[in-house]
Design a protein around this motif. Structure first.
Motif, PDB file in Angstrom:
ATOM      1  N   PHE A  57       0.818  -1.218   0.000  1.00  0.00           N
ATOM      2  CA  PHE A  57       0.000   0.000   0.000  1.00  0.00           C
ATOM      3  C   PHE A  57       0.852   1.268   0.000  1.00  0.00           C
ATOM      4  O   PHE A  57       0.312   2.372  -0.116  1.00  0.00           O
ATOM      5  CB  PHE A  57      -0.964   0.003   1.195  1.00  0.00           C
ATOM      6  CG  PHE A  57      -2.191  -0.859   0.971  1.00  0.00           C
ATOM      7  CD1 PHE A  57      -2.094  -2.245   0.931  1.00  0.00           C
ATOM      8  CD2 PHE A  57      -3.440  -0.291   0.770  1.00  0.00           C
ATOM      9  CE1 PHE A  57      -3.215  -3.040   0.712  1.00  0.00           C
ATOM     10  CE2 PHE A  57      -4.575  -1.071   0.544  1.00  0.00           C
ATOM     11  CZ  PHE A  57      -4.459  -2.451   0.512  1.00  0.00           C
ATOM     12  N   ARG A  67       6.346  -8.585   3.334  1.00  0.00           N
ATOM     13  CA  ARG A  67       5.093  -9.293   3.577  1.00  0.00           C
ATOM     14  C   ARG A  67       5.378 -10.788   3.574  1.00  0.00           C
ATOM     15  O   ARG A  67       6.398 -11.242   3.034  1.00  0.00           O
ATOM     16  CB  ARG A  67       4.025  -8.960   2.525  1.00  0.00           C
ATOM     17  CG  ARG A  67       4.424  -9.112   1.047  1.00  0.00           C
ATOM     18  CD  ARG A  67       4.749 -10.495   0.610  1.00  0.00           C
ATOM     19  NE  ARG A  67       5.192 -10.588  -0.752  1.00  0.00           N
ATOM     20  CZ  ARG A  67       6.403 -10.956  -1.096  1.00  0.00           C
ATOM     21  NH1 ARG A  67       7.348 -11.194  -0.192  1.00  0.00           N
ATOM     22  NH2 ARG A  67       6.717 -11.101  -2.360  1.00  0.00           N
ATOM     23  N   HIS A  69       2.974 -14.456   2.910  1.00  0.00           N
ATOM     24  CA  HIS A  69       1.675 -15.067   2.634  1.00  0.00           C
ATOM     25  C   HIS A  69       1.675 -16.477   3.203  1.00  0.00           C
ATOM     26  O   HIS A  69       2.701 -17.151   3.197  1.00  0.00           O
ATOM     27  CB  HIS A  69       1.435 -15.184   1.121  1.00  0.00           C
ATOM     28  CG  HIS A  69       1.213 -13.876   0.434  1.00  0.00           C
ATOM     29  ND1 HIS A  69       1.306 -13.727  -0.928  1.00  0.00           N
ATOM     30  CD2 HIS A  69       0.885 -12.654   0.921  1.00  0.00           C
ATOM     31  CE1 HIS A  69       1.048 -12.466  -1.250  1.00  0.00           C
ATOM     32  NE2 HIS A  69       0.792 -11.799  -0.150  1.00  0.00           N
ATOM     33  N   GLU A  92      -3.592 -12.620  -7.789  1.00  0.00           N
ATOM     34  CA  GLU A  92      -2.584 -12.009  -6.947  1.00  0.00           C
ATOM     35  C   GLU A  92      -1.208 -12.555  -7.299  1.00  0.00           C
ATOM     36  O   GLU A  92      -0.209 -11.873  -7.141  1.00  0.00           O
ATOM     37  CB  GLU A  92      -2.934 -12.313  -5.479  1.00  0.00           C
ATOM     38  CG  GLU A  92      -2.076 -11.632  -4.450  1.00  0.00           C
ATOM     39  CD  GLU A  92      -2.524 -10.208  -4.114  1.00  0.00           C
ATOM     40  OE1 GLU A  92      -3.535  -9.745  -4.659  1.00  0.00           O
ATOM     41  OE2 GLU A  92      -1.839  -9.569  -3.317  1.00  0.00           O
ATOM     42  N   GLY A 125      -0.388 -11.770   4.754  1.00  0.00           N
ATOM     43  CA  GLY A 125      -1.471 -11.774   3.777  1.00  0.00           C
ATOM     44  C   GLY A 125      -1.949 -13.182   3.488  1.00  0.00           C
ATOM     45  O   GLY A 125      -1.174 -14.140   3.531  1.00  0.00           O
ATOM     46  N   ALA A 127      -3.572 -14.861   0.329  1.00  0.00           N
ATOM     47  CA  ALA A 127      -3.831 -14.574  -1.088  1.00  0.00           C
ATOM     48  C   ALA A 127      -3.966 -15.897  -1.825  1.00  0.00           C
ATOM     49  O   ALA A 127      -3.280 -16.173  -2.782  1.00  0.00           O
ATOM     50  CB  ALA A 127      -2.700 -13.730  -1.664  1.00  0.00           C
ATOM     51  N   CYS A 156      -3.990  -8.891   6.183  1.00  0.00           N
ATOM     52  CA  CYS A 156      -4.341  -8.438   4.839  1.00  0.00           C
ATOM     53  C   CYS A 156      -4.907  -9.621   4.054  1.00  0.00           C
ATOM     54  O   CYS A 156      -4.417 -10.740   4.195  1.00  0.00           O
ATOM     55  CB  CYS A 156      -3.030  -7.969   4.201  1.00  0.00           C
ATOM     56  SG  CYS A 156      -3.167  -7.140   2.633  1.00  0.00           S
ATOM     57  N   ILE A 157      -5.949  -9.412   3.257  1.00  0.00           N
ATOM     58  CA  ILE A 157      -6.385 -10.511   2.387  1.00  0.00           C
ATOM     59  C   ILE A 157      -6.623 -10.015   0.966  1.00  0.00           C
ATOM     60  O   ILE A 157      -6.817  -8.825   0.726  1.00  0.00           O
ATOM     61  CB  ILE A 157      -7.686 -11.224   2.853  1.00  0.00           C
ATOM     62  CG1 ILE A 157      -8.880 -10.289   2.775  1.00  0.00           C
ATOM     63  CG2 ILE A 157      -7.526 -11.873   4.182  1.00  0.00           C
ATOM     64  CD1 ILE A 157     -10.196 -11.062   2.761  1.00  0.00           C
ATOM     65  N   SER A 158      -6.626 -10.979   0.080  1.00  0.00           N
ATOM     66  CA  SER A 158      -6.935 -10.710  -1.314  1.00  0.00           C
ATOM     67  C   SER A 158      -8.082 -11.633  -1.717  1.00  0.00           C
ATOM     68  O   SER A 158      -8.089 -12.805  -1.358  1.00  0.00           O
ATOM     69  CB  SER A 158      -5.689 -11.012  -2.135  1.00  0.00           C
ATOM     70  OG  SER A 158      -5.991 -10.950  -3.494  1.00  0.00           O
ATOM     71  N   THR A 180      -7.684  -6.524  -0.568  1.00  0.00           N
ATOM     72  CA  THR A 180      -7.553  -6.344  -2.017  1.00  0.00           C
ATOM     73  C   THR A 180      -8.687  -7.089  -2.709  1.00  0.00           C
ATOM     74  O   THR A 180      -8.945  -8.259  -2.396  1.00  0.00           O
ATOM     75  CB  THR A 180      -6.205  -6.905  -2.502  1.00  0.00           C
ATOM     76  OG1 THR A 180      -5.157  -6.105  -1.959  1.00  0.00           O
ATOM     77  CG2 THR A 180      -6.114  -6.875  -4.030  1.00  0.00           C
ATOM     78  N   LYS A 233      -7.557  -2.024  -1.801  1.00  0.00           N
ATOM     79  CA  LYS A 233      -6.768  -1.927  -3.038  1.00  0.00           C
ATOM     80  C   LYS A 233      -7.506  -2.752  -4.081  1.00  0.00           C
ATOM     81  O   LYS A 233      -8.013  -3.834  -3.778  1.00  0.00           O
ATOM     82  CB  LYS A 233      -5.368  -2.492  -2.791  1.00  0.00           C
ATOM     83  CG  LYS A 233      -4.521  -2.603  -4.052  1.00  0.00           C
ATOM     84  CD  LYS A 233      -3.059  -2.826  -3.719  1.00  0.00           C
ATOM     85  CE  LYS A 233      -2.774  -4.182  -3.134  1.00  0.00           C
ATOM     86  NZ  LYS A 233      -3.103  -5.309  -4.028  1.00  0.00           N
ATOM     87  N   ASN A 263      -4.236  -1.188  -8.649  1.00  0.00           N
ATOM     88  CA  ASN A 263      -3.032  -1.895  -9.096  1.00  0.00           C
ATOM     89  C   ASN A 263      -3.363  -2.607 -10.405  1.00  0.00           C
ATOM     90  O   ASN A 263      -4.080  -3.603 -10.397  1.00  0.00           O
ATOM     91  CB  ASN A 263      -2.631  -2.905  -8.006  1.00  0.00           C
ATOM     92  CG  ASN A 263      -1.520  -3.838  -8.446  1.00  0.00           C
ATOM     93  OD1 ASN A 263      -0.720  -3.507  -9.306  1.00  0.00           O
ATOM     94  ND2 ASN A 263      -1.476  -5.020  -7.833  1.00  0.00           N
ATOM     95  N   MET A 304      -0.711   1.779  -7.822  1.00  0.00           N
ATOM     96  CA  MET A 304       0.389   0.907  -7.405  1.00  0.00           C
ATOM     97  C   MET A 304       1.147   0.493  -8.658  1.00  0.00           C
ATOM     98  O   MET A 304       0.566  -0.031  -9.598  1.00  0.00           O
ATOM     99  CB  MET A 304      -0.163  -0.343  -6.708  1.00  0.00           C
ATOM    100  CG  MET A 304       0.941  -1.292  -6.288  1.00  0.00           C
ATOM    101  SD  MET A 304       0.317  -2.788  -5.510  1.00  0.00           S
ATOM    102  CE  MET A 304       1.831  -3.433  -4.798  1.00  0.00           C
ATOM    103  N   CYS A 307       3.875  -3.693  -7.777  1.00  0.00           N
ATOM    104  CA  CYS A 307       3.417  -5.060  -7.498  1.00  0.00           C
ATOM    105  C   CYS A 307       4.336  -6.081  -8.165  1.00  0.00           C
ATOM    106  O   CYS A 307       4.795  -5.881  -9.283  1.00  0.00           O
ATOM    107  CB  CYS A 307       1.995  -5.228  -8.031  1.00  0.00           C
ATOM    108  SG  CYS A 307       1.385  -6.908  -7.865  1.00  0.00           S
ATOM    109  N   CYS A 310       3.123 -11.735  -6.478  1.00  0.00           N
ATOM    110  CA  CYS A 310       3.853 -12.727  -5.681  1.00  0.00           C
ATOM    111  C   CYS A 310       3.093 -14.040  -5.506  1.00  0.00           C
ATOM    112  O   CYS A 310       1.892 -14.105  -5.724  1.00  0.00           O
ATOM    113  CB  CYS A 310       4.213 -12.197  -4.307  1.00  0.00           C
ATOM    114  SG  CYS A 310       3.641 -10.596  -3.842  1.00  0.00           S
TER     115      CYS A 310
HETATM  116 FE1  CLF Z   1      -0.110  -9.892   0.138  1.00  0.00          FE
HETATM  117 FE2  CLF Z   1      -1.602  -8.615  -1.495  1.00  0.00          FE
HETATM  118 FE3  CLF Z   1      -1.765  -8.079   1.045  1.00  0.00          FE
HETATM  119 FE4  CLF Z   1       0.343  -7.356  -0.327  1.00  0.00          FE
HETATM  120  S1  CLF Z   1       0.765  -8.927  -1.940  1.00  0.00           S
HETATM  121  S2  CLF Z   1      -2.314  -9.975   0.106  1.00  0.00           S
HETATM  122  S3  CLF Z   1      -1.704  -6.598  -0.620  1.00  0.00           S
HETATM  123  S4  CLF Z   1       0.354  -8.405   1.630  1.00  0.00           S
HETATM  124 FE5  CLF Z   1       1.447  -6.899  -2.987  1.00  0.00          FE
HETATM  125 FE6  CLF Z   1       2.231  -9.167  -3.937  1.00  0.00          FE
HETATM  126 FE7  CLF Z   1       1.304  -7.354  -5.586  1.00  0.00          FE
HETATM  127 FE8  CLF Z   1      -0.289  -8.562  -3.928  1.00  0.00          FE
HETATM  128  S5  CLF Z   1       3.119  -7.184  -4.371  1.00  0.00           S
HETATM  129  S6  CLF Z   1       0.843  -9.520  -5.553  1.00  0.00           S
HETATM  130  S7  CLF Z   1      -0.201  -6.376  -4.321  1.00  0.00           S
END
Ligand code: CLF
Ligand code: SF4
Length: 493
Positions: A57, A67, A69, A92, A125, A127, A156-158, A180, A233, A263, A304, A307, A310
């Motif tokens: 962010f 971060r 995951h 993601e 996160g 994701a 954080c979640i996606s 996200t 996001k 993003n 963003m 990114c 990941c």
């Molecule tokens: Fe993970 Fe996504 Fe949260 Fe970041 S990642 S759940 S917001 S802690 Fe980041 Fe990786 Fe891009 Fe995702 S760089 S893929 S935006």
């Protein structure tokens, strides 16, 4: 002027808080707190609190914070044409990547092990590898365990958004501060080209009906999050000829509903990944097309551009992945949480960031005040800390900056294969790196050998290690001044 160099590596390799603090001071002292804050002047304190150590962010924070995951949520309730269910959620992650799936208990052990060992860690996160909201029981069980045992980590979640509205209240109760949502369309006619089906309310929907429901749920989820003050996001996958122009409309819709950040990620479509788009020959955007769209989206939600798409089990600073150092079989069953390294790192980094910000602002002001037409595209090899501190041959990506009349801005990154392997360079890799650096005027790195430098020059790309270990913006402004015959001292006087 910037303070003497304190390398991030020396900080992260230190093993105790005492060592960490001594490392900072022995550099001649990263400037001590002087009342400066790295909070942007156009941002309120509450938002800054939420983003200042979130590497996704905040572009600035991604130089310092990491971060991780945990891949606890494999089930998914929709089908995206750029996804093959054998792999992680491509909303993601890079498609074609498989993560180690964990139970919530295993995830907790992994979080503790990483938190003890990676001082930069600030965010956990979820994701995928499927959808975190659809596979809700595992997501919730993981967050509950982590919040209890490691309370000083952001959650954080996606999600694809379909099941999101059902869980917004629980997310708020669990203090999940960042969400996200992947939103690729606001027009179901576009959506039906991206989503062949969804599973909703115990029924499977296809075609325009599926896209319409998904769209309504995504908008509702976003509005509910905004109402509760959870930062959002929006990820959008840019699919040329399908939704590339439409993403301008998407940007307007999500900004209106309170999205903090947008993003836009490139579609990666390789037939070998077995996705529908990969198999039907749908291409992804070029780096130029992506940047052109991102430039058009400026002025909407914050953009963003850093990114890294990941993995669902990624660990470390964006652009690096230490996931393989923390597989579950390497973590003792009785691992206990120890926050000392992370807390010491934070103290040091707070001071480093102030110093970096002052140097950065000075450099940007110099470049902007020069009012020279045209721009300089710079590729930087960096290991973090906002400095030019990586050897050319060790880089697995280059961060791309643009210096122009408006100052210096980060515009993206280009991934490459590592050129140097224990003292020798791979010629074929160098050819690929040169092609990945198309359009770049100059490469900045901590060290480069004569052979790659000469080959880059032959391709019209200059490279220098003369600014090794400087702050990135300081190096770029000095370069810009040299290119345009500007006297730096006069320009900043
Ligand atoms: Fe993970 Fe996504 Fe949260 Fe970041 S990642 S759940 S917001 S802690 Fe980041 Fe990786 Fe891009 Fe995702 S760089 S893929 S935006
Ligand atoms: Fe794949 Fe993620 Fe789309 Fe589900 S939401 S189909 S896991 S890309």
């Amino acid at each position: 002027m910037s303070a003497p160099i304190v390398s991030l590596e020396s900080l992260t390799n230190a093993t105790s808080s005492g060592q960490l603090l001594r490392t900072a001071r022995s550099g001649g002292g990263v400037s001590s707190s002087c009342g400066l804050s790295s909070r942007p002047t156009d941002m309120d304190e509450a938002t800054w609190e939420k983003i200042n150590d979130h590497p996704c962010f905040s572009e600035e924070a991604h130089h310092y914070f990491a971060r991780m995951h945990v891949a606890v949520a494999p089930a998914c309730n929709i089908q995206c044409n750029y996804c093959n269910r054998k792999y992680d959620c491509a909303n993601e992650s890079r498609p074609g990547v498989v993560s180690e799936k964990l139970t919530p208990d295993e995830a907790l052990r992994k979080v503790i092990a990483v938190a003890n060992d990676v001082p930069q860690l600030s965010v956990l996160g979820i994701a995928g590898p499927g959808d975190a909201c659809y596979d809700w029981k595992k997501t919730r069980a993981t967050f509950e365990r982590v919040a209890k045992e490691v309370p000083d980590i952001k959650l954080c979640i996606s999600t694809n958004g379909l099941a999101l509205p059902e869980h917004v209240d629980e997310l708020a109760e669990m203090n999940v501060s960042h969400v996200t949502i992947t939103i690729n369309m606001v027009d179901p006619a576009v959506g039906e080209k991206i989503y062949p089906w969804i599973y909703y309310g115990h029924r499977r929907y296809t075609g325009i009906d599926a896209a319409k429901i998904l769209h309504e749920r995504q908008m509702l989820g976003l509005e509910m999050l905004t109402e509760r003050g959870i930062l959002t996001k929006i990820n959008s996958v840019m699919i040329p000829g399908v939704n590339d122009q439409h993403l301008i409309e998407v940007s307007k819709w999500v900004k209106k509903r309170g999205a903090f950040m947008h993003n836009v990620m490139p579609l990666i479509s390789d037939p070998a990944h077995g996705t529908c788009f990969g198999l039907t020959g749908q291409r992804g955007p070029t780096a130029f097309e992506l940047k052109a769209l991102q430039d058009r989206l400026e002025g909407g939600a914050k953009l963003m551009r850093h990114c890294r798409q990941c993995r669902a089990d990624a660990v470390g600073l964006l652009g690096t992945d230490r996931g393989q150092d923390f597989t579950v079989n390497q973590i003792p069953a009785d691992v206990a949480y120890d926050a000392s390294k992370r807390h010491a790192y934070r103290e040091v980094v707070a001071r480093m960031r102030e110093d970096h910000l002052a140097a950065k602002n000075e450099a940007i002001a110099m470049v902007a005040s020069a009012s020279i037409r045209g721009s300089l595209q710079v590729a930087v090899a960096t290991k973090g800390g906002g400095r030019v501190n990586q050897h050319f041959g060790h880089a697995k990506e280059f961060q791309i900056y643009e210096a122009s009349q408006t100052g210096i801005k980060f515009v993206g990154h280009r991934k490459v294969e590592q050129y140097c392997h224990g003292g020798w360079g791979e010629d074929a890799t160098l050819v690929d790196i040169i092609s990945a650096l198309e359009g770049i005027d100059i490469v900045l790195c901590a060290k480069i050998g004569d052979c790659p430098r000469d080959q880059l020059i032959e391709a019209g790309i200059r490279a220098t290690d003369a600014f090794g270990y400087d702050y990135i913006e300081t190096a770029i402004s000095a370069l810009y001044a040299a290119e345009h015959g500007i006297d730096l001292l006069q320009a900043t006087a």
